[in-house]
Each structure stands twice: as structure tokens, then as C-alpha cells.
Design an enzyme around this catalytic site. Structure first.
Site, PDB file in Angstrom:
ATOM      1  N   ASP A   6       0.891  -1.164   0.000  1.00 42.76           N
ATOM      2  CA  ASP A   6       0.000   0.000   0.000  1.00 42.76           C
ATOM      3  C   ASP A   6       0.927   1.210   0.000  1.00 42.76           C
ATOM      4  O   ASP A   6       1.528   1.538   1.028  1.00 42.76           O
ATOM      5  CB  ASP A   6      -0.878  -0.051   1.261  1.00 42.76           C
ATOM      6  N   LYS A  68       3.270  11.214  -3.720  1.00 45.50           N
ATOM      7  CA  LYS A  68       2.266  10.492  -4.513  1.00 45.50           C
ATOM      8  C   LYS A  68       1.320  11.470  -5.217  1.00 45.50           C
ATOM      9  O   LYS A  68       0.820  11.189  -6.292  1.00 45.50           O
ATOM     10  CB  LYS A  68       1.500   9.572  -3.563  1.00 45.50           C
ATOM     11  N   GLU A 165      -7.106   0.977  -4.790  1.00 42.87           N
ATOM     12  CA  GLU A 165      -7.147   0.922  -3.326  1.00 42.87           C
ATOM     13  C   GLU A 165      -8.506   0.461  -2.780  1.00 42.87           C
ATOM     14  O   GLU A 165      -8.552  -0.419  -1.915  1.00 42.87           O
ATOM     15  CB  GLU A 165      -6.764   2.286  -2.733  1.00 42.87           C
ATOM     16  N   ASP A 188     -12.664   6.396   2.517  1.00 43.21           N
ATOM     17  CA  ASP A 188     -11.234   6.331   2.849  1.00 43.21           C
ATOM     18  C   ASP A 188     -10.736   7.714   3.261  1.00 43.21           C
ATOM     19  O   ASP A 188     -10.553   8.594   2.426  1.00 43.21           O
ATOM     20  CB  ASP A 188     -10.479   5.808   1.608  1.00 43.21           C
TER      21      ASP A 188
END
Ligand code: AMP
Length: 591
Positions: A6, A68, A165, A188
Site C-alpha cells: 500500500d 504520490k 485501493e 477512505d
């Protein structure tokens, strides 16, 4: 060994599947979460993870976090305003991080994080780790996914699968067992980002129906508000950089404790005027500060539902992911927005890594009887002219999948075509495995005029349906073949080894066959042309053509690819004028 990773905006995690269990791997200090932070010191090797995160407030301009967010983005697209380090664009516009005089692509920064996870895994497992499943947000485009793959490669990892994800989270929650057409919402909320995804399970595969979110909203924002609140309570004005960093750390720690406790007493020594201070922070205080931030996620949730064409009642499950969903307030909020109590049976900051690891286990064959998000391990195709393999679905294609191609008749007056369904990586049909064969009849026609469409459709269970249809008459045949996915690992390995071992001769065989087919088509037509209009050529031209014909015939016999290619090319050149004369004569006296 394939690990699951992850690669988070704030934190990253790595896991491995062993003896029927997913194990998340801790670093040498025994901590599972690795902050996705890289610190580039003035001299020496960069620091990664917690060591780098500790330096973030002290050396903001040389400590890269949230890389990211920059992956595969141009400076114009990337949201860089709030970043404490420098980001600039390359000539092509790609966002790059500048530290001292050096420029780094975001994937180079992420590669450092992946390399650390790889090293931690290798240290813990005692084996080489060279493959990984890496997760990305569902909204990542191709460029961002490719950048993630490149980051893996730079870290010495082959990224065997990029996994969404929310899909990883749904896997970790075991939602693949919920049954057909089941819909789930994945809420999330991490440290720096918020994502909401609506998924639907179809034929064993999760499809993302809609996603929405905010790449600049997360638990870190709550920390900042709480740090300000604490500073006010302690009577601190104009804190210096070190005190600000201390207050933020204290705020995060307090926030975490308030997820299980109702109040926390804070005692802070050595404030910037040398005094100590203390205050009490209750869960209600924290919730009052966090609520306006959380409220911003509501519109995203409702938009995602609307985009998916669903209402709350259509959802069978709501799951929560990301460390911030540990806050009781967040769970209550999710329940209110979706009208159902969220499933919290998994650890929210580990669910994505667990899902990635399960996917890695499926791909490595350690987890059987799961075809979820599977791929076809070997190419599927049919035999065409000259015994060649014509690939219709290449290996590693994610199933379900559908693809087709049009074929024609090799001979005039041919009444049917034999469809030989093949699987394998070799160039010649005979070296691949035959999964089945059937004939499709068609109307007799001159060579190259029949049109037969062949379609391969492979479902989520790996069942291959081959359809062949004569497009002129509509006559069709459909044949279902057994699982094209269920091939033993040994057989796949053997096929891949053989295809590598014979790659050179295979390629030669293909080139030769293609050249032979061309020669077999050319020779008779050159002869016909010679007999019709050859008299109009100079004798030297005719002699040259005869010489070239002989050379082609010899080359066909010799079986060597390159000489045959050269000979057919020479014949082609030598017959240019002959071809022109033939066309002119045909125009004068149409047949
Ligand atoms: P993630 O990006 O999923 O790693 O989540 C990180 C965020 O979760 C950070 O903002 C953390 O402060 C927050 N977090 C982690 N544990 C807790 C907790 N027990 N209570 C509240 N927030 C938490």
C-alpha cells in the site's frame, strides 16, 4: 516472492502471504506503518520513513512528503501550493522536486519508499523480494499508474499488478464473498487525502462505478486545528518552528488517544517563554474542531452515489479505510451519510495493504479457488495461414475480456475454415497447446474474399467462449472451452521457458513463414503477368525476372528466412515495370 504494497500518500505498508495468513511486515524498530517521507541530507544517502518524517519540520525544504500527489502530473495539474519543498516543471511539464541543485521525479522519490519496504521485507523474510502488487487510488489515470510501475522498477520490483485501493480494501473485508451485483461504498479518510468509491461486484470482479474525493483533506488538517487550539489554551503566541512541530506532534497524539479516551490532560514543559503549561482536551472539543472538516466529505459522498446512479438503500455494505476513520466521530458521520452502520471489522490503516497482499497471493498461486481480478497466464489465439499462431488475447490480460479479429479464406472456393483455438507463447501453432477446434462453413468465394469474424470472450471464471461467424451469411458457431486460467504453475513456467529458449528460432520461423506465404502468392501471379505482357519487356528484363524467380524458389527450399525475404524483395523490385504493364493492359481490355 510477491509482496503486497500500500503506497500511501502519508504512510506505506508491505505484506506477505504465508501459510494461509497475511502478515504485515514491521521495520527493524517493530513498526508497521512507514511514513511516505524521504529526507535528502546535505551529504550522504537519503533517509526514508520515520527518520525522514522527524526531520520534516526542521528541514522542510529537503524533506519530501506526499510525493504520490505529484505522480504522473504536470506542474499545472499538481496541487503544490501547500508543499513546503520546491516543485518545478520539466520541459515537458512533468512535476519534479528540487532539493539543492538536484531534481527528482516523484516516481524517484516513491522508489526510495518502495526500496525501503522491499529491504524491510527481505530482512524479515530472508528471501529476495522482486515482485509486488502495488495499490493506487481508483481515480489514477494511465500516466499515474505507469509512474507507479516505474517507481517499482526503480526500486528493483516488478509491479505485477496495479490494484485500485478501494478494491484492495473490499478484498480485505472479504466482500468478494457477498454475491453478485452487490454494491459497496468505500470511505477512505487518511492523513492527507479523502476518497470515496462506489464498487459493484460483477461476476466475481469489482468494478468501480464512481469515485470522488479531495486530495487535500485528511487527518493532518485536524492536527493543525487542534495544535492551534492547544496553543491558544496554553497561552502560546508566535511559536517558533520547533515549538510548532512539538505542538503538532502533541495534537496528533492527543487526537489518537481521544479515539478511545473521553479526555486527555496535556502537560507541556518548556514553552517558548520558558514556562510550562497544561490543559484538558475532551473528545467533544476535538469533535467540534474536526466536524467542519469532516462535513466537507458529505458532498463528495453524495456526488459519488449520484454518479453511480444509486441511492443509500442500494448499498449492501459501507466499509471504512484510512487511519482517520478510527475517530468515533467519523464513524458516526459515515453512518449518518449512508444510512447504515459502517463495517469496521478490519484495521482501517491496514485494509489496503492486506488486500494487496491477498491479490499477490492469488497471483502467485498461493491462494487457490479465487479467480477474482485474475489474468490469463498465457496468450490465446488461433492458427492462421502457414501454421502461425495469431494471438487474440495476449497473456496477462485482466479478465473478463473480449476481443476479436477478421479472417479470410486462403484458397479460392474454400467451403469452411478450421478454427484451432490455441494457448501459448510460441510463434508456430504446432508448438502451442490446442484447447479445441471446430469448423465454420462459409460460401465458396474467390481467395481473400470470405469474411469470418472470430471473437474470444473470456469470463471472470476463465471460461473461454469462441465465436466464429461468416459475416456474409450470418452463419455462426460458438464453442465453450474449459478454463483458460486454470493452468498449473509448472506448465506456465515450462511454456514461458520454452518460448524464451526458442525465441530466436521461433521468430525466424515466423519471418520465414510470412515470407513463404508472400512468395507463394507472388510466383504464380508473376508467371501469369509474364505470359500476358512479358513480350513488351526487354529481353534483359525478362532474364532478370527469371533469375529472381529462381532465387525465390531456391530460397523457399532452403528454409532460411532472411535470404527468402531478400529474394522476394528483389523479385518485387524486378517486376515493377511488369506490374505497370499488366495494369495498363487490363485498363485497355478489361477482362
Ligand atoms: P493513513 O493515511 O491511512 O495512514 O492515515 C493516517 C491518518 O490517520 C493520520 O492523520 C493519523 O493521525 C490518523 N490516525 C491514525 N490513528 C488514529 C487514531 N487512533 N485516531 C484518530 N486518527 C488516527
Amino acid at each position: 516472492m510477491i509482496v503486497g504494497i500500500d503506497l500511501g500518500t502519508t504512510n506505506s505498508l508491505v505484506g506477505v502471504y504465508d501459510a494461509g495468513f497475511v502478515t504485515l511486515i514491521a521495520d527493524p524498530e517493530g513498526v508497521l506503518l512507514t511514513p511516505s517521507v524521504v529526507h535528502f541530507p546535505e551529504a550522504g544517502e537519503p533517509l526514508v520513513g520515520r527518520a525522514a518524517a522527524r526531520l520534516r519540520t526542521v528541514f522542510p525544504e529537503r524533506t519530501v512528503y506526499s510525493a504520490k500527489r505529484l505522480m504522473g502530473a504536470s506542474v499545472g495539474e499538481a496541487d503544490v501550493e501547500d508543499l513546503a519543498y520546491r516543485v518545478e516543471g520539466s520541459k515537458a511539464g512533468a512535476a519534479r522536486v528540487r532539493v539543492d541543485g538536484k531534481l527528482y521525479l516523484p516516481e524517484e522519490v516513491c522508489a526510495r519508499i518502495l526500496a525501503k519496504l522491499k529491504a524491510d521485507a527481505e530482512r524479515a523474510l530472508g528471501v529476495v523480494v522482486d515482485k509486488a502488487v502495488v495499490t493506487v487510488p481508483a481515480y489514477f489515470n494511465d500516466g499515474q499508474r505507469n509512474a507507479t510501475k516505474r517507481a517499482g522498477e526503480l526500486a528493483g520490483l516488478e509491479v505485477v499488478r496495479i490494484l485500485n485501493e478501494p478494491t484492495a480494501a473490499a478484498l480485505a473485508y472479504g466482500l468478494d464473498k457477498l454475491g453478485e451485483h452487490c454494491r459497496v461504498a468505500v470511505f477512505d479518510l487518511g492523513g492527507g487525502t479523502f476518497d470515496i468509491s462506489i464498487l459493484e461486484l460483477n461476476a466475481g470482479v469489482f468494478q468501480v462505478l464512481a469515485t470522488n474525493g479531495n486530495t487535500r483533506l485528511g487527518g493532518d488538517d485536524i492536527d493543525l486545528r487542534l495544535a492551534d487550539w492547544i496553543a491558544e489554551r496554553l497561552g502560546v503566541t508566535a511559536p517558533d518552528i520547533t515549538l510548532t512541530a512539538r505542538l503538532q506532534e502533541l495534537a496528533r497524539d492527543t487526537k489518537h488517544r481521544l479515539s478511545s479516551e473521553m479526555e486527555v490532560t496535556l502537560a507541556v514543559p518548556f514553552l517558548n517563554d520558558g514556562r510550562s503549561g497544561h490543559c484538558v482536551c475532551t473528545r467533544a472539543d476535538l469533535e467540534r474542531l474536526a466536524m467542519p472538516l469532516l462535513e466537507r466529505t458529505r458532498a463528495h459522498c453524495l456526488r459519488a452515489l449520484a454518479d453511480a446512479g444509486l441511492v443509500q438503500a442500494d448499498l449492501q455494505e459501507v466499509i471504512v479505510v484510512g487511519g482517520s476513520t478510527r475517530m468515533p466521530l467519523v464513524r458516526r458521520f459515515v453512518e449518518e451519510v449512508f444510512g447504515r452502520c459502517p463495517n469496521t471489522t478490519q484495521n482501517p490503516d491496514e485494509a489496503v495493504a492486506i488486500g494487496a497482499t491477498l491479490q499477490a497471493a492469488i497471483l502467485s498461486g498461493a491462494l487457490h479457488n479465487v479467480v477474482l481480478l485474475d489474468i490469463i497466464p498465457l496468450s490465446l489465439g488461433i492458427e492462421t495461414f502457414g501454421g502461425l499462431m495469431n494471438v487474440i488475447i495476449p497473456r496477462n490480460t485482466t479478465i473478463p475480456f473480449k476481443a476479436g479479429e477478421m479472417f479470410t479464406n486462403a484458397l479460392a472456393g474454400q467451403q469452411s475454415m478450421l478454427v484451432r483455438v490455441l494457448q501459448g507463447e510460441r510463434e508456430m501453432a504446432k508448438d502451442n497447446w490446442e484447447l479445441g477446434r471446430f469448423e465454420i462453413p462459409f460460401e465458396p468465394l474467390p481467395k481473400g474474399q470470405a469474411r469470418v469474424g472470430v471473437q474470444f470472450e473470456i469470463d471472470a471464471d476463465g471460461i473461454l467462449a469462441v465465436l466464429a461467424r461468416d459475416t456474409r451469411t450470418g452463419v455462426e458457431r460458438v464453442v465453450k472451452l474449459t478454463s483458460a486460467v486454470d493452468v498449473s504453475d509448472d506448465a506456465i513456467e515450462k511454456m514461458l521457458e520454452e518460448s524464451l529458449e526458442h525465441a530466436f528460432e521461433d521468430m525466424n520461423a515466423r519471418v520465414f513463414t510470412e515470407a513463404r506465404l508472400k512468395a507463394e502468392e507472388m510466383l504464380p501471379s508473376v508467371r501469369v503477368a509474364l505470359s500476358r505482357v512479358g513480350a513488351q519487356l526487354e529481353t534483359t528484363e525478362v532474364v532478370e525476372i527469371e533469375r529472381c524467380i529462381e532465387a525465390v524458389e531456391k530460397a523457399v527450399e532452403s528454409g532460411a528466412a532472411q535470404p527468402l525475404k531478400r529474394a522476394t524483395f528483389a523479385l518485387d523490385e524486378a517486376t515493377q515495370r511488369l506490374a505497370t504493364l499488366l495494369v495498363q493492359s487490363a485498363m485497355k481490355s478489361p477482362v
